[in-house]
Write an enzyme that holds these catalytic residues in place. Structure first.
Site, PDB file in Angstrom:
ATOM      1  N   LYS A  35       0.835  -1.204   0.000  1.00  0.00           N
ATOM      2  CA  LYS A  35       0.000   0.000   0.000  1.00  0.00           C
ATOM      3  C   LYS A  35       0.871   1.256   0.000  1.00  0.00           C
ATOM      4  O   LYS A  35       0.631   2.203  -0.752  1.00  0.00           O
ATOM      5  CB  LYS A  35      -0.904  -0.033   1.239  1.00  0.00           C
ATOM      6  CG  LYS A  35      -2.005   0.991   1.251  1.00  0.00           C
ATOM      7  CD  LYS A  35      -2.916   0.843   2.475  1.00  0.00           C
ATOM      8  CE  LYS A  35      -4.060  -0.118   2.261  1.00  0.00           C
ATOM      9  NZ  LYS A  35      -5.030  -0.120   3.353  1.00  0.00           N
ATOM     10  N   GLU A 151     -13.958   9.498  14.209  1.00  0.00           N
ATOM     11  CA  GLU A 151     -14.149  10.058  12.873  1.00  0.00           C
ATOM     12  C   GLU A 151     -15.572   9.748  12.393  1.00  0.00           C
ATOM     13  O   GLU A 151     -16.036   8.635  12.511  1.00  0.00           O
ATOM     14  CB  GLU A 151     -13.108   9.458  11.912  1.00  0.00           C
ATOM     15  CG  GLU A 151     -13.172  10.029  10.529  1.00  0.00           C
ATOM     16  CD  GLU A 151     -13.194  11.556  10.529  1.00  0.00           C
ATOM     17  OE1 GLU A 151     -12.289  12.166  11.100  1.00  0.00           O
ATOM     18  OE2 GLU A 151     -14.142  12.135   9.970  1.00  0.00           O
ATOM     19  N   PHE A 152     -16.217  10.758  11.835  1.00  0.00           N
ATOM     20  CA  PHE A 152     -17.603  10.588  11.390  1.00  0.00           C
ATOM     21  C   PHE A 152     -17.746  10.659   9.873  1.00  0.00           C
ATOM     22  O   PHE A 152     -18.858  10.722   9.364  1.00  0.00           O
ATOM     23  CB  PHE A 152     -18.498  11.656  12.039  1.00  0.00           C
ATOM     24  CG  PHE A 152     -18.549  11.567  13.545  1.00  0.00           C
ATOM     25  CD1 PHE A 152     -19.383  10.657  14.167  1.00  0.00           C
ATOM     26  CD2 PHE A 152     -17.736  12.367  14.335  1.00  0.00           C
ATOM     27  CE1 PHE A 152     -19.426  10.549  15.555  1.00  0.00           C
ATOM     28  CE2 PHE A 152     -17.769  12.274  15.715  1.00  0.00           C
ATOM     29  CZ  PHE A 152     -18.619  11.363  16.335  1.00  0.00           C
ATOM     30  N   ARG A 154     -18.164   9.941   5.938  1.00  0.00           N
ATOM     31  CA  ARG A 154     -18.854   8.894   5.176  1.00  0.00           C
ATOM     32  C   ARG A 154     -18.047   8.589   3.928  1.00  0.00           C
ATOM     33  O   ARG A 154     -17.603   9.511   3.240  1.00  0.00           O
ATOM     34  CB  ARG A 154     -20.238   9.372   4.715  1.00  0.00           C
ATOM     35  CG  ARG A 154     -21.220   9.639   5.809  1.00  0.00           C
ATOM     36  CD  ARG A 154     -22.352  10.500   5.284  1.00  0.00           C
ATOM     37  NE  ARG A 154     -21.842  11.767   4.758  1.00  0.00           N
ATOM     38  CZ  ARG A 154     -22.527  12.609   3.994  1.00  0.00           C
ATOM     39  NH1 ARG A 154     -23.758  12.325   3.636  1.00  0.00           N
ATOM     40  NH2 ARG A 154     -21.988  13.737   3.568  1.00  0.00           N
ATOM     41  N   GLU A 155     -17.873   7.326   3.630  1.00  0.00           N
ATOM     42  CA  GLU A 155     -17.214   6.962   2.377  1.00  0.00           C
ATOM     43  C   GLU A 155     -18.042   7.529   1.231  1.00  0.00           C
ATOM     44  O   GLU A 155     -19.272   7.553   1.293  1.00  0.00           O
ATOM     45  CB  GLU A 155     -17.086   5.438   2.266  1.00  0.00           C
ATOM     46  CG  GLU A 155     -16.150   4.894   3.317  1.00  0.00           C
ATOM     47  CD  GLU A 155     -15.908   3.390   3.188  1.00  0.00           C
ATOM     48  OE1 GLU A 155     -16.282   2.802   2.171  1.00  0.00           O
ATOM     49  OE2 GLU A 155     -15.333   2.832   4.135  1.00  0.00           O
ATOM     50  N   PHE A 252     -31.534   9.244   6.272  1.00  0.00           N
ATOM     51  CA  PHE A 252     -31.494   7.851   6.759  1.00  0.00           C
ATOM     52  C   PHE A 252     -32.896   7.255   6.885  1.00  0.00           C
ATOM     53  O   PHE A 252     -33.149   6.433   7.738  1.00  0.00           O
ATOM     54  CB  PHE A 252     -30.700   7.741   8.068  1.00  0.00           C
ATOM     55  CG  PHE A 252     -29.217   7.724   7.814  1.00  0.00           C
ATOM     56  CD1 PHE A 252     -28.517   6.544   7.862  1.00  0.00           C
ATOM     57  CD2 PHE A 252     -28.550   8.878   7.461  1.00  0.00           C
ATOM     58  CE1 PHE A 252     -27.166   6.503   7.585  1.00  0.00           C
ATOM     59  CE2 PHE A 252     -27.197   8.859   7.166  1.00  0.00           C
ATOM     60  CZ  PHE A 252     -26.502   7.676   7.235  1.00  0.00           C
ATOM     61  N   LEU A 253     -33.781   7.714   6.026  1.00  0.00           N
ATOM     62  CA  LEU A 253     -35.126   7.132   5.982  1.00  0.00           C
ATOM     63  C   LEU A 253     -35.393   6.565   4.589  1.00  0.00           C
ATOM     64  O   LEU A 253     -36.521   6.619   4.106  1.00  0.00           O
ATOM     65  CB  LEU A 253     -36.179   8.192   6.334  1.00  0.00           C
ATOM     66  CG  LEU A 253     -36.309   8.547   7.820  1.00  0.00           C
ATOM     67  CD1 LEU A 253     -37.404   9.598   8.017  1.00  0.00           C
ATOM     68  CD2 LEU A 253     -36.632   7.310   8.666  1.00  0.00           C
ATOM     69  N   HIS A 254     -34.353   6.041   3.951  1.00  0.00           N
ATOM     70  CA  HIS A 254     -34.540   5.427   2.640  1.00  0.00           C
ATOM     71  C   HIS A 254     -34.570   3.918   2.821  1.00  0.00           C
ATOM     72  O   HIS A 254     -33.569   3.309   3.201  1.00  0.00           O
ATOM     73  CB  HIS A 254     -33.413   5.824   1.680  1.00  0.00           C
ATOM     74  CG  HIS A 254     -33.331   7.302   1.481  1.00  0.00           C
ATOM     75  ND1 HIS A 254     -34.239   7.989   0.715  1.00  0.00           N
ATOM     76  CD2 HIS A 254     -32.493   8.225   1.991  1.00  0.00           C
ATOM     77  CE1 HIS A 254     -33.951   9.278   0.753  1.00  0.00           C
ATOM     78  NE2 HIS A 254     -32.893   9.448   1.527  1.00  0.00           N
ATOM     79  N   CYS A 263     -18.653  -0.036   8.730  1.00  0.00           N
ATOM     80  CA  CYS A 263     -18.860   0.504  10.086  1.00  0.00           C
ATOM     81  C   CYS A 263     -20.119  -0.004  10.786  1.00  0.00           C
ATOM     82  O   CYS A 263     -20.024  -0.597  11.869  1.00  0.00           O
ATOM     83  CB  CYS A 263     -18.892   2.024  10.026  1.00  0.00           C
ATOM     84  SG  CYS A 263     -17.288   2.726   9.609  1.00  0.00           S
TER      85      CYS A 263
HETATM   86  P1  NAD Z   1      -8.813   0.127   6.745  1.00  0.00           P
HETATM   87  O1  NAD Z   1      -8.837  -1.322   6.954  1.00  0.00           O
HETATM   88  O2  NAD Z   1      -9.187   0.723   5.414  1.00  0.00           O
HETATM   89  O3  NAD Z   1      -7.364   0.706   7.104  1.00  0.00           O
HETATM   90  C1  NAD Z   1      -6.630   0.324   8.223  1.00  0.00           C
HETATM   91  C2  NAD Z   1      -5.158   0.390   7.855  1.00  0.00           C
HETATM   92  O4  NAD Z   1      -4.368   0.245   9.037  1.00  0.00           O
HETATM   93  C3  NAD Z   1      -4.685  -0.722   6.907  1.00  0.00           C
HETATM   94  O5  NAD Z   1      -4.085  -0.142   5.763  1.00  0.00           O
HETATM   95  C4  NAD Z   1      -3.671  -1.514   7.741  1.00  0.00           C
HETATM   96  O6  NAD Z   1      -2.614  -2.041   6.962  1.00  0.00           O
HETATM   97  C5  NAD Z   1      -3.182  -0.460   8.705  1.00  0.00           C
HETATM   98  N1  NAD Z   1      -2.576  -0.955   9.930  1.00  0.00           N
HETATM   99  C6  NAD Z   1      -3.052  -1.884  10.788  1.00  0.00           C
HETATM  100  N2  NAD Z   1      -2.199  -2.041  11.831  1.00  0.00           N
HETATM  101  C7  NAD Z   1      -1.176  -1.169  11.652  1.00  0.00           C
HETATM  102  C8  NAD Z   1       0.002  -0.835  12.383  1.00  0.00           C
HETATM  103  N3  NAD Z   1       0.277  -1.421  13.549  1.00  0.00           N
HETATM  104  N4  NAD Z   1       0.828   0.107  11.878  1.00  0.00           N
HETATM  105  C9  NAD Z   1       0.548   0.715  10.708  1.00  0.00           C
HETATM  106  N5  NAD Z   1      -0.547   0.442   9.976  1.00  0.00           N
HETATM  107  C10 NAD Z   1      -1.400  -0.477  10.440  1.00  0.00           C
HETATM  108  O7  NAD Z   1      -9.759   0.745   7.880  1.00  0.00           O
HETATM  109  P2  NAD Z   1     -10.636   2.093   7.822  1.00  0.00           P
HETATM  110  O8  NAD Z   1     -11.891   1.874   7.067  1.00  0.00           O
HETATM  111  O9  NAD Z   1      -9.764   3.238   7.481  1.00  0.00           O
HETATM  112  O10 NAD Z   1     -11.049   2.202   9.367  1.00  0.00           O
HETATM  113  C11 NAD Z   1     -10.105   2.574  10.365  1.00  0.00           C
HETATM  114  C12 NAD Z   1     -10.885   2.905  11.627  1.00  0.00           C
HETATM  115  O11 NAD Z   1     -11.732   4.053  11.408  1.00  0.00           O
HETATM  116  C13 NAD Z   1     -11.808   1.787  12.114  1.00  0.00           C
HETATM  117  O12 NAD Z   1     -11.834   1.786  13.512  1.00  0.00           O
HETATM  118  C14 NAD Z   1     -13.158   2.211  11.583  1.00  0.00           C
HETATM  119  O13 NAD Z   1     -14.222   1.705  12.345  1.00  0.00           O
HETATM  120  C15 NAD Z   1     -13.091   3.715  11.710  1.00  0.00           C
HETATM  121  N6  NAD Z   1     -13.949   4.458  10.789  1.00  0.00           N
HETATM  122  C16 NAD Z   1     -14.087   4.073   9.497  1.00  0.00           C
HETATM  123  C17 NAD Z   1     -14.892   4.814   8.642  1.00  0.00           C
HETATM  124  C18 NAD Z   1     -15.071   4.415   7.202  1.00  0.00           C
HETATM  125  O14 NAD Z   1     -15.967   4.950   6.560  1.00  0.00           O
HETATM  126  N7  NAD Z   1     -14.265   3.508   6.655  1.00  0.00           N
HETATM  127  C19 NAD Z   1     -15.558   5.963   9.111  1.00  0.00           C
HETATM  128  C20 NAD Z   1     -15.371   6.335  10.435  1.00  0.00           C
HETATM  129  C21 NAD Z   1     -14.576   5.583  11.273  1.00  0.00           C
END
Ligand code: NAD
Length: 447
Positions: A35, A151-152, A154-155, A252-254, A263
Site C-alpha cells: 500500500k 471520525e464521522f 462517510r465513504e 437515513f429514511l430510505h 462501520c
Molecule cells: P482500513 O482497513 O481501510 O485501514 C486500516 C489500515 O491500518 C490498513 O491499511 C492496515 O494495513 C493499517 N494498519 C493496521 N495495523 C497497523 C500498524 N500497527 N501500523 C501501521 N498500519 C497499520 O480501515 P478504515 O476503514 O480506514 O477504518 C479505520 C478505523 O476508522 C476503524 O476503527 C473504523 O471503524 C473507523 N472508521 C471508518 C470509517 C469508514 O468509513 N471507513 C468511518 C469512520 C470511522
C-alpha cells in the site's frame, strides 16, 4: 504541526491528506508495504472522489508523505493519530483491538517530548485507558496525553465530511491535550465547526451511539417498508411524511436491502457487547442487528418470489455491488448476501458495478462480471438494482428490456418510478411500495 497517522486506510489516508491540506506536516504510516509503495508512486489504493487530487497536491507541496517506518516520524511528532482497523472479533462480535494496541506498543519507545496520542479508530469505551497503560508500560518516561477523536466521515463524501464536519468530538483526560487538538483543527474552528470537548470515555461512546442510532433509523424504515407492502401503503411517502417533522428529519429514511459497509454492522455489534458486559443490555440495538442480518438474505428471497418462485438454471443480473455508491468498499455489502441467496437458489448471477468489481471478484467466486449494465442484463430473466449508483438512475429501460429474456425488475433502492419501468415493459418490484398507484400526493405545503 507535525502529525503522524498510523494506518493509511480509508480513514487514515483521507484524514492525513485533509490535515496536510490544513497546512500541517503529515506522515501517513502503514505496515502494508504494498500500500505504501503504491501511495509513494502516486497511486490511490481506494476509490474516493477527489482524494487523488488532494493527495497529489499535498505531496507536491511537501506536506504529506508515506512510510512503513514508525520510529523517526513519531520521534518528531506533536500528535500521533491511531487510525488502524477495528473489525469485529471473530466469534463474539467484540471490536478487535489488537491493531490499536499493537500500534500503541510499536510507537511507545519513539515518543519524545510532549506528544498527544489520539485514537481516531472507532474504539469501545475504555480503550483510551488501555492505550495509555500500554504507552506507559513500554515507555515509562514518555510525556504523553491520550485523547479520543472519533471520525464521522462517510465513504463517498469523505473529504467534504472531514473538511466541513457537523461536529468534531474530542475526548481528553489531560488538559494539556486541549490546545494541541485545537491547533490541529484550527481551520475548522475558524469555520465555526462545532468542536465538542468531552471526557475520553464519553467521546468513545458518542461514536458508537451515533452509528447505532443511524443503523436503527434505517432498520426502522425498512420494517415500515415491509408493513407498507402488506397494507398497500407507500414507504417513500411515509418517509417523507415523517421526515418533514424536524424532530425526526428526512435523512437515513430510505428503505432498502439493509445496511452494510465497514462501520454499521461491526459497530452495532460492538455496542451490544459493551452494553452486555456493562450489565445494561441495549435492546433496541440488539433488535436492529438481528433484523438487519435477516433482511439481506430475505432480499434474495424477494427477488426469487418476483421471478415466480424459482431462479434455478436462470440468469439474474445484479447492478451495484458496493455497500453504497461512490466507493469501492465491499465490506459487509448487502449484495453479497443477496447474490448468495440467488446462487443458493440455483441462479447464475451476472453482476456489474462501476468501481467495486475488483474488490468483489474474490468474494463472489460463482458470479460472472459484465462490463456494462446492458451486458449484465443480456438474456437475464430478472434485473436487480442493489446499489444506487447515479449511473443506474437513467438507464435506457427499453434497451435493457430488449436484451433480457424476462421482464422482472427488482429495485431494492427505489430509484425508479414504477410507472416508468412498467411502461418500458417490465414487471416492477420495489421496496415498501404499494402495488396500486397512489392517487393522492402528500401535500408539500408543509415544507
Ligand atoms: P482500513 O482497513 O481501510 O485501514 C486500516 C489500515 O491500518 C490498513 O491499511 C492496515 O494495513 C493499517 N494498519 C493496521 N495495523 C497497523 C500498524 N500497527 N501500523 C501501521 N498500519 C497499520 O480501515 P478504515 O476503514 O480506514 O477504518 C479505520 C478505523 O476508522 C476503524 O476503527 C473504523 O471503524 C473507523 N472508521 C471508518 C470509517 C469508514 O468509513 N471507513 C468511518 C469512520 C470511522
Amino acid at each position: 504541526m507535525r502529525i503522524v497517522m498510523i494506518g493509511s486506510g480509508y480513514v487514515g489516508l483521507v484524514s492525513g491528506a485533509c490535515l496536510a491540506d490544513f497546512g500541517h506536516q503529515v506522515v501517513c504510516v502503514d505496515k502494508d508495504a504494498g500500500k505504501v509503495a503504491r501511495l509513494k508512486g502516486g497511486e490511490i489504493p481506494i476509490y474516493e472522489p477527489g482524494l487523488d487530487e488532494l493527495v497529489e497536491r499535498n505531496v507536491a507541496a511537501g506536506r504529506l508523505s508515506f512510510s512503513t517506518e514508525l520510529a523517526e516520524p513519531v520521534e518528531q511528532a506533536d500528535v500521533v493519530f491511531i487510525a488502524v482497523g477495528t473489525p469485529a472479533r471473530r466469534g463474539d462480535g467484540h471490536a478487535d483491538l489488537s491493531y490499536v494496541y499493537a500500534a500503541a506498543a510499536e510507537m511507545a519507545p519513539s515518543l519524545r517530548g510532549f506528544t498527544v496520542v489520539v485514537t481516531k479508530s472507532t474504539v469501545p469505551v475504555g480503550t483510551g485507558d488501555e492505550v495509555e497503560r500500554i504507552l506507559r508500560e513500554h515507555n515509562p518516561d514518555a510525556e504523553v496525553a491520550v485523547a479520543s477523536n472519533p471520525e464521522f466521515l462517510r465513504e463517498g463524501a469523505a473529504i467534504q465530511d472531514f473538511k466541513r464536519p457537523d461536529r468534531i468530538v474530542i475526548g481528553i483526560e489531560d488538559d494539556r491535550a486541549r490546545p494541541v487538538m485545537e491547533e490541529v483543527y484550527r481551520p475548522l474552528y475558524l469555520n465555526h465547526s462545532p468542536i465538542l470537548f468531552t471526557g475520553r470515555r464519553t467521546s468513545e461512546l458518542i461514536k458508537y451511539a451515533a452509528n447505532a442510532f443511524l443503523a436503527m433509523k434505517i432498520t426502522f424504515i425498512n420494517e415500515v417498508a415491509d408493513l407498507c407492502e402488506q397494507v398497500g401503503a407507500d414507504v417513500q411517502q411515509v418517509a417523507r411524511g415523517i421526515g418533514l417533522d424536524n424532530r425526526i428529519g428526512s435523512k437515513f429514511l430510505h428503505a432498502g436491502p439493509g445496511y452494510g459497509g465497514s462501520c454499521f454492522p461491526k459497530d452495532t455489534l460492538a455496542l451490544v457487547k459493551t452494553a452486555e458486559d456493562a450489565g445494561t443490555p441495549i435492546r433496541l440495538v440488539e433488535a436492529t442487528v438481528a433484523v438487519n442480518d435477516t433482511r439481506k438474505r430475505a432480499m434474495g428471497r424477494k427477488v426469487i418470489a418476483a421471478c415466480g418462485g424459482s431462479v434455478r438454471g436462470r440468469k439474474v443480473a445484479v447492478l451495484g455491488l458496493t455497500f453504497k455508491p461512490n466507493t469501492d468498499d465491499m465490506r459487509d455489502a448487502p449484495s453479497l448476501a443477496v447474490i448468495q441467496a440467488l446462487e443458493d437458489g440455483g441462479a447464475q448471477v451476472c453482476a456489474f458495478d462501476p468501481e467495486g468489481m475488483a474488490a468483489a471478484r474474490p468474494l463472489l467466486p460463482g458470479t460472472e462480471f459484465a462490463n456494462s449494465p446492458y451486458e449484465a442484463a443480456k438474456d437475464a430473466v430478472a434485473l436487480v438494482i442493489v446499489t444506487e449508483w447515479d449511473a443506474f438512475r437513467a438507464l435506457d429501460l427499453q434497451k435493457l428490456r430488449g436484451v433480457m429474456a424476462g421482464d422482472v425488475l427488482v429495485d431494492l433502492r427505489n430509484i425508479y418510478r414504477p410507472e416508468a419501468v412498467t411502461a418500458a415493459g417490465f414487471t416492477y418490484t420495489g421496496i415498501g411500495r404499494a402495488v396500486q398507484p397512489i392517487a393522492e400526493e402528500l401535500s408539500v405545503a408543509a415544507e
